[in-house]
Scaffold this active site. Structure first.
Site, mmCIF file in Angstrom:
data_model
loop_
_atom_site.group_PDB
_atom_site.id
_atom_site.type_symbol
_atom_site.label_atom_id
_atom_site.label_comp_id
_atom_site.label_asym_id
_atom_site.label_seq_id
_atom_site.Cartn_x
_atom_site.Cartn_y
_atom_site.Cartn_z
ATOM 1 N N ASP A 298 56.988 51.484 81.117
ATOM 2 C CA ASP A 298 56.040 52.470 81.635
ATOM 3 C C ASP A 298 55.314 53.133 80.459
ATOM 4 O O ASP A 298 55.933 53.811 79.631
ATOM 5 C CB ASP A 298 56.797 53.519 82.450
ATOM 6 C CG ASP A 298 55.867 54.411 83.263
ATOM 7 O OD1 ASP A 298 54.650 54.198 83.221
ATOM 8 O OD2 ASP A 298 56.386 55.313 83.941
ATOM 9 N N ASP B 201 49.769 50.697 84.538
ATOM 10 C CA ASP B 201 50.490 51.150 83.344
ATOM 11 C C ASP B 201 52.007 50.990 83.452
ATOM 12 O O ASP B 201 52.742 51.521 82.621
ATOM 13 C CB ASP B 201 50.145 52.604 83.024
ATOM 14 C CG ASP B 201 50.481 53.559 84.162
ATOM 15 O OD1 ASP B 201 50.840 53.073 85.253
ATOM 16 O OD2 ASP B 201 50.384 54.778 83.950
ATOM 17 N N GLU B 202 52.488 50.240 84.444
ATOM 18 C CA GLU B 202 53.932 50.032 84.534
ATOM 19 C C GLU B 202 54.259 48.741 85.269
ATOM 20 O O GLU B 202 53.495 48.269 86.110
ATOM 21 C CB GLU B 202 54.615 51.216 85.222
ATOM 22 C CG GLU B 202 54.196 51.433 86.654
ATOM 23 C CD GLU B 202 54.959 52.553 87.339
ATOM 24 O OE1 GLU B 202 56.203 52.628 87.174
ATOM 25 O OE2 GLU B 202 54.317 53.352 88.034
#
Length: 396
Positions: free
Chosen positions: A11, A101-102
């Site tokens: 993350d 983003d993860e």
């Protein structure tokens, strides 16, 4: 479910703000707010002052007077996300994206070739830092649920392994709000009954828990609290819904303001659906009010569609139904999502019996926006109001 701690949850830390700090060295170590009227991301230096998303910029600046406001650069964030996901897939072919983003990564089959999950996680963090210039936190555990909690616990810019024989020792002392599916309302219900820690939640039988959180949620939460999460890391999954939302700020808004924002969101969602060759049947309207409470309304069509005007008609009818609540409680966010997709069979063409044929118009507008940008053609109601921020997303 894997018997070893081989699932990574990777993350990126304060993603948008970290990209701004990476690209402008003068921002490093300083509180940064990304947004316009509303904070869409805040650096950890700003979060230390109590800034959260989606908070109004004025309120955020009052909490953190020295904060620097950066206008969003979504192309830069999309490029950074693409570079990071290339490193994910260079680490293992088993990558399960969650957002830009993860992602979850399964590394159980790499022990002999590459090393332990912890060493793989450390190497991945170093590569993201060296090759993309961004901090990333990695949580490692036997299940997705535990890996995600581990990464949240290790932030910012950390790595945490939850060993199989230490799962309860790690999980059970944590507050119940750290559970997936436990928000402020559910957390308050649990605390009112003396359930403050995940360990206390794990000890309550599901049938007793269901009396105040509902049967389905009770069994789900009880299983997670006891370390039971059979979901594997999956690749190649398509979205179950396509949606967009727009923060409206805390200033007073008329229904025409909200309707204009909704129309722009439906344009955006329908365009994404047609690009992905998908059609859906269920339209869901999401609202957030001035007191931070939320409401959803949905309607299911008899046939799936990706036509803008048909989806907008349903979305507007849902907005009309919610008008009394908006008049009483105000509105700070509006969102729309389409779900109920058929199996991946592509778009079914329809003959325009009994209604205007807008399919050709939709495709023509899609082509113009693809070539010249989404603002090349706007609805008249959005000319002075603007489209709002279009957050980057994973492929649909």
């Amino acid at each position: 479910m894997n018997g070893d701690a081989t699932i990574l949850h990777a993350d990126l830390d304060s993603f948008f703000a970290s990209v701004e700090q990476r690209d402008d060295p003068s921002l490093r170590g300083r509180p940064v707010l990304v947004g316009g009227g509303v904070v869409v991301a805040a650096s950890y230096e700003a979060k230390a002052y109590g800034v959260r998303t989606p908070m109004g910029i004025v309120e955020a600046k009052s909490l953190c007077p020295g904060a620097i406001v950066a206008s969003p650069r979504f192309e830069a964030y999309s490029a950074a996300s693409k570079a990071v996901f290339e490193l994910f897939r260079d680490t293992t072919p088993l990558v399960d994206p969650i957002s830009i983003d993860e992602a979850f990564l399964e590394v159980g089959g790499l022990a002999r070739l590459v090393g332990s999950p912890e060493s793989i996680g450390a190497r991945l963090r170093a590569r993201v830092r060296d090759e993309v210039g961004l901090p990333i936190t990695v949580g490692i555990a036997r299940t997705k649920f535990l890996a995600k909690i581990a990464s949240a616990h290790a932030k910012p810019d950390g790595l945490l392994v939850v060993p199989v024989d230490g799962e309860q020792a790690f999980l059970h002392p944590l507050p119940v709000e750290r559970m997936w599916g436990v928000g402020a309302k559910t957390g308050a219900k649990l605390r009112a009954r003396g359930i403050e820690r995940i360990g206390e939640l794990a000890a309550v039988p599901p049938h007793a828990l269901s009396a105040y959180v509902g049967r389905a949620a009770a069994y789900h939460l009880h299983a997670l609290a006891n370390g039971q999460d059979p979901r594997p890391v999956e690749t190649g999954r398509r979205r179950r819904s396509v949606g967009a939302q727009r923060a409206l700020g805390r200033r007073p808004k008329s229904m025409s303001d909200i309707d204009a924002a909704l129309a722009g969101l439906v344009d955006r969602v329908a365009r994404r659906m047609r690009k992905a060759e998908r059609e859906g049947r269920t339209v869901t309207l999401r609202l957030r009010f001035d007191d931070f409470t939320r409401a959803t309304r949905s309607h299911t069509l008899p046939r799936p569609t990706a036509r803008t005007e048909r989806l907008l008609l349903v979305a507007r009818s849902l907005l009309d139904m919610a008008a009394p609540m908006i008049a009483e409680r105000g509105c700070t966010l509006v969102g729309v999502a389409v779900s109920g997709f058929d199996a991946d069979t592509g778009v079914q063409l329809e003959l325009p019996f009994g209604e205007p044929d807008t399919a050709t118009l939709d495709l023509a507008l899609d082509d113009v926006r693809e070539r010249y940008g989404s603002s090349a053609v706007l609805r008249g109601s959005l000319v002075r109001r603007g489209e709002g921020l279009a957050m980057p997303t994973l492929p649909d």
